[in-house]
Write an enzyme that holds these catalytic residues in place. Sequence first.
Site, PDB file in Angstrom:
ATOM      1  N   GLY A 124      45.375 109.010  52.612  1.00 60.91           N
ATOM      2  CA  GLY A 124      46.811 108.858  52.435  1.00 60.91           C
ATOM      3  C   GLY A 124      47.505 110.185  52.529  1.00 60.91           C
ATOM      4  O   GLY A 124      46.884 111.212  52.810  1.00 60.91           O
ATOM      5  N   GLN A 125      48.798 110.118  52.324  1.00 62.02           N
ATOM      6  CA  GLN A 125      49.590 111.333  52.432  1.00 62.02           C
ATOM      7  C   GLN A 125      50.671 111.310  51.371  1.00 62.02           C
ATOM      8  O   GLN A 125      51.321 110.298  51.164  1.00 62.02           O
ATOM      9  CB  GLN A 125      50.228 111.378  53.819  1.00 62.02           C
ATOM     10  N   GLY A 185      53.683 113.874  49.033  1.00 61.47           N
ATOM     11  CA  GLY A 185      54.648 114.931  49.242  1.00 61.47           C
ATOM     12  C   GLY A 185      54.002 116.296  49.418  1.00 61.47           C
ATOM     13  O   GLY A 185      54.544 117.164  50.082  1.00 61.47           O
ATOM     14  N   GLY A 216      50.818 116.916  50.646  1.00 62.67           N
ATOM     15  CA  GLY A 216      49.857 117.061  51.729  1.00 62.67           C
ATOM     16  C   GLY A 216      49.026 115.800  51.899  1.00 62.67           C
ATOM     17  O   GLY A 216      49.288 114.792  51.256  1.00 62.67           O
ATOM     18  N   VAL A 263      45.399 113.501  52.013  1.00 62.98           N
ATOM     19  CA  VAL A 263      44.166 113.369  51.241  1.00 62.98           C
ATOM     20  C   VAL A 263      43.085 112.756  52.117  1.00 62.98           C
ATOM     21  O   VAL A 263      43.338 111.778  52.822  1.00 62.98           O
ATOM     22  CB  VAL A 263      44.379 112.457  50.013  1.00 62.98           C
ATOM     23  N   LYS A 273      42.379 117.077  48.894  1.00 62.03           N
ATOM     24  CA  LYS A 273      43.831 117.116  49.122  1.00 62.03           C
ATOM     25  C   LYS A 273      44.140 118.404  49.869  1.00 62.03           C
ATOM     26  O   LYS A 273      43.933 119.493  49.369  1.00 62.03           O
ATOM     27  CB  LYS A 273      44.560 117.083  47.798  1.00 62.03           C
ATOM     28  N   ASP A 295      56.027 113.381  39.336  1.00 60.93           N
ATOM     29  CA  ASP A 295      55.979 112.435  40.461  1.00 60.93           C
ATOM     30  C   ASP A 295      55.078 111.252  40.106  1.00 60.93           C
ATOM     31  O   ASP A 295      54.234 110.843  40.882  1.00 60.93           O
ATOM     32  CB  ASP A 295      55.509 113.145  41.728  1.00 60.93           C
TER      33      ASP A 295
END
Length: 672
Positions: free
Chosen positions: A360-361, A363, A365, A367, A381, A478
Site C-alpha cells: 500500500g501507500q 502519506g 511513502g 509499504v 516502509k 493520522d
Amino acid sequence: MALLLGCKLLSLFLLSLILILVSPSLSDPLYQVCGNTGNYTANSTYESNLNALLPSLASNGSDRGFYKGSVGRVPNQVNALILCRGDTNSSACRSCLDLARQDVLQLCPYYMTATIWYDNCLLRYSNLNFLNSTDNSNVFYMWNTQNETDPDKFNKLVGELINSTSQYAAINSSRRFGTGEANLTAPDTKLYGLAQCTPDFSGDQCYTCLSGMFSLMQNFAGKRGGRVLGSRCNFRYELYSFYEGKSLLQLPSSSSSPPPPSNGTNTTGNGNTTTPAVPTVEGDGNKNNIGMILAIVIPLVVAFLLISTICICFWRRRRLAKKIPHDTNPEEITSVESILFDLSTLRTATANFSEENKLGQGGFGSVYKGTLQNGREIAVKRLSAGSGQGIGELKNELVLVAKLQHRNLVRLLGVCLEEEEKMLIYEYVPNRSLDTILFDSIKREQLDWGRRYKIISGIARGLLYLHEDSQLKIIHRDLKASNILLDEDMNAKISDFGLARLFGGDQTGGTTSRVVGTFGYMAPEYAMRGQFSAKSDIFSFGVLVLEILTGRKNSNFLETEQAEDLLSYVWEHWTRGTISEILDPSLGDRWPRSEALRCIQIGLLCVQEDPASRPSMSMVGLMLNSYSVSLSAPSKPAFCVGLTGGMDSDALQKVITFPLVNSIDHQTNPSQ
Ligand SMILES: *[C@@H]1O[C@H](CO)[C@@H](O)[C@H](O)[C@H]1NC(C)=O
Ligand SMILES: *[C@@H]1O[C@H](CO)[C@@H](O)[C@H](O)[C@H]1NC(C)=O
Ligand SMILES: *[C@@H]1O[C@H](CO)[C@@H](O)[C@H](O)[C@H]1NC(C)=O
Ligand SMILES: *[C@@H]1O[C@H](CO)[C@@H](O)[C@H](O)[C@H]1NC(C)=O
Ligand SMILES: *[C@@H]1O[C@H](CO)[C@@H](O)[C@H](O)[C@H]1NC(C)=O
Ligand SMILES: *[C@@H]1O[C@H](CO)[C@@H](O)[C@H](O)[C@H]1NC(C)=O
Ligand SMILES: *[C@@H]1O[C@H](CO)[C@@H](O)[C@H](O)[C@H]1NC(C)=O
Ligand SMILES: *[C@@H]1O[C@H](CO)[C@@H](O)[C@H](O)[C@H]1NC(C)=O
Ligand SMILES: *[C@@H]1O[C@H](CO)[C@@H](O)[C@H](O)[C@H]1NC(C)=O
Ligand SMILES: *[C@@H]1O[C@H](CO)[C@@H](O)[C@H](O)[C@H]1NC(C)=O
Ligand SMILES: *[C@@H]1O[C@H](CO)[C@@H](O)[C@H](O)[C@H]1NC(C)=O
Ligand SMILES: *[C@@H]1O[C@H](CO)[C@@H](O)[C@H](O)[C@H]1NC(C)=O
C-alpha cells in the site's frame, strides 16, 4: 579501472544519443486548456505566487508522482496539482514537469487557470481552489487514425480491458494506477490498457471518474489506439506496450474471444501477417519516424543495459555482504547501529521493491512486503524523500520509537538509512488493515460484535500507551482505519505511530503549517487551524469507533447518503433513538444493546467540536471497561470535517456541482 572508465564514457555517449533521438517526439504537449477565470498582469502578486509554486511542484512531487500545493492568499492564491503517469520514475516525472511549467507559461500567458497534458504528466493550476474537489473537467480524447479490421470484437475487448483496468486502479491499487493486457484472436497480438486517477481519490471516486468517461470511447470506436484524459483521471489503450514494466493485470481470455486456431492453418480475418507492434500513422510524416527511431534505439539501449549490468556486477562483487540485524530485545537497543538494516538485504527481501510486493501507500511513502533470508516476514516502509530532518536527529528519534513496545502497536524492527533512502522495517501483520475488511461487503462478515469490540478496545489501549504511558508521549496525527492492522487473532495493532513525530515537526502540541492527517478523520481545529494535541487523536479515534460500528466510511459519505456526513448521520439517529438502524447490517441482530449504545456514545463524545469536551484516552479506557463509569451526554458533534476545510456549505455545493465533463474533440495522431 580501464574497463570502468570505458563503461562511463560509453554510457555517456549512448545516453546523449538516446536523448537526441527520442526527446523531441516525447516532449510535445498533448493538449492544453487555458481557463476563463481571469487574467493576471505582469509583476502582479499572482505572478510571483505562480513563480514560487511551479518549481516546487516537481521537487515535492516527482517521487510520488503526485502533489497538490497552494501559495498565497485569496484572491492571489495559486493552487496547483501535478500527476505523473504511474509507471514513470521520479527523474522522468521531474523532467516532464520541468517542461510543463515552461510550456504552460508560453501557451497560456497570463491566464490564471491553465491545464497542460503530456504523455507522462499533467499540470493544472488555478486561482480557484479545486484541490479538494473531484471535478474532472476539461476532458478531451485522442485516437490513432488506423482502423481495426474486425471492429465489433475489438471494441468489445477494448471496453472490457478499460473497465477491468479502471477497476484495478480503483480497487487494487492504492496509487490509483492500473495497467492491463488482453490477448487478441490474432496470435501474438495483444491489447494494452492503462487507467489512472489522482491518488487522493478514494476507490469509489476513482471508478466514478473513469467510468464517467467510458462513453467517450464511442467517438473513436474501432480505432487501433485511443485515450481519454481529464484533469483527475485518464485511460488509454494501444496495440503495443506503451508503458514501462509488466502489466499489473492479465485479462482472462473470455468466452467472447474464442481461442486462436490451434494449427494455424486458418487465421480469422486478420490475414496472415502479424500486426506490427508500433503502428505507423497515416497523414503525419513526422511521427512515422518513431518506429524507425525505436528500431535504432532499442539495440543501443540493450547494449547499454548489458554493459552497465556488467559494470554494476564488477562493482557489487567488491562489496562485502553485511549482517542482517537479528531480533532485538527493545531493552537492548542503545544505538541506531543495533537496528540498522542493509539496503541490499531489503532489496533482496522485497524483490527490489517490486509492484507485486507492494502492500500500500500512505502519506509518508510506500509499504512493501518482504521475506528475510531467515524466513521472517517484514513490512518495509519506504519513505518519500523531502523530510527536512537531519540524519543525526532522526537517528536519536528512531532509537526511541524502536523501544516502544505494546501488543497493540506494530513493532518497529529497524531502519535503513542508505543512499538517500529512508526506510522503516516493521513486523509483518498478516490480516492487512482494518479498512480492507471493514469496508468490504463480504469480508466484513468476519467482524462479529465481539471482534469489533475487541478491536475498539485494542486501539484504545494502543493509543493510551502512546499518549500517556510511553516515555515519549506520541501524538499519532493520522489515526484511521487503514493505519489499524489486524493480526491472525484480529488483535488491533496501530501502525505509523511516531512518523509525525519523526518527520512532521513539533512534538507535544501546537500549531503546524503542514497538516498531515486524512480527510474525514481530522479534528476541526487541526484541519482548519493546524492545531493538534492528544485531543485531535481522540477525535480521529471517535470517527474510527463510529466507522467500526456502522461499517461506513466517513471520508466518502457525501456521495452516497442524504446526510451530510457520518457524524451528523449518527447524531441524528442518536437523538431520535434509532441507533439500531445504523449499526452495520452484517452484524444482524447479534449485538448487545447496552454495549452498542455505550460504544456509540463514547464515539460521539470523542468527536465533540470543542477539544475540551472530548474525554482523555485513559477516560475512554475506563468507559469501555467499566460500566460503573457514567457517561456524560454528548452534544452535536463537529460535522463535515476536512471535506469542507474552511468553506461554508454553500461553497461546498458549488465545488461539487461543477460541470463534470466538458468534452473537446481533439483528433491527433497516435502517440509514440
Ligand atoms: C485573457 O487574455 C487573453 C489573451 O492573452 C484574452 O484572449 C482573454 O480574453 C483574456 N481574458 C480575460 C478574462 O480578460
Ligand atoms: C516588471 O518588472 C520589470 C523589472 O522588475 C520591469 O522591467 C517591467 O517593465 C515591469 N513590467 C510591468 C508591466 O510593470
Ligand atoms: C516544496 O519544495 C520547496 C522547495 O522547492 C520547499 O521549500 C517546500 O518546503 C516544499 N514543501 C513541502 C510541503 O515539502
Ligand atoms: C527513468 O525512466 C526513463 C525512461 O522511462 C529511463 O530512461 C531512465 O533511465 C529511468 N531512470 C532511472 C533512474 O531508473
Ligand atoms: C477508417 O474508417 C473510416 C470510416 O469508417 C474511414 O473514413 C477512414 O478513412 C479509415 N481510415 C483508415 C486509415 O483506413
Ligand atoms: C464493468 O464491469 C462490471 C463488472 O465487472 C460491470 O458490472 C459493468 O457493467 C462494466 N461496465 C461497463 C461500462 O462495461
Ligand atoms: C483486485 O481486488 C479484488 C477484490 O479485492 C480481487 O478479487 C481481485 O482478485 C484483485 N485483482 C487483482 C488483479 O489483483
Ligand atoms: C496470452 O497469450 C500468451 C502467448 O501469446 C499466453 O502465454 C497467455 O497465457 C495468454 N493469456 C491468456 C489470458 O489467454
Ligand atoms: C487444422 O485445421 C483444419 C481446418 O482448417 C482441420 O481440419 C484440422 O483438423 C486441424 N488440425 C488440428 C490438429 O487441429
Ligand atoms: C476459417 O475459419 C472461418 C471461421 O472461423 C471459416 O468461416 C472459414 O471457412 C475457414 N477457412 C478455411 C480455409 O478453413
Ligand atoms: C500471406 O503472406 C504471403 C507472403 O508472406 C502473401 O503473399 C499473401 O498475399 C498473404 N496472404 C494474405 C491473405 O494476406
Ligand atoms: C482542502 O483540504 C486541506 C486539508 O488537506 C485544507 O487545509 C484546505 O483548507 C482545504 N481547502 C478547501 C478549499 O477546502
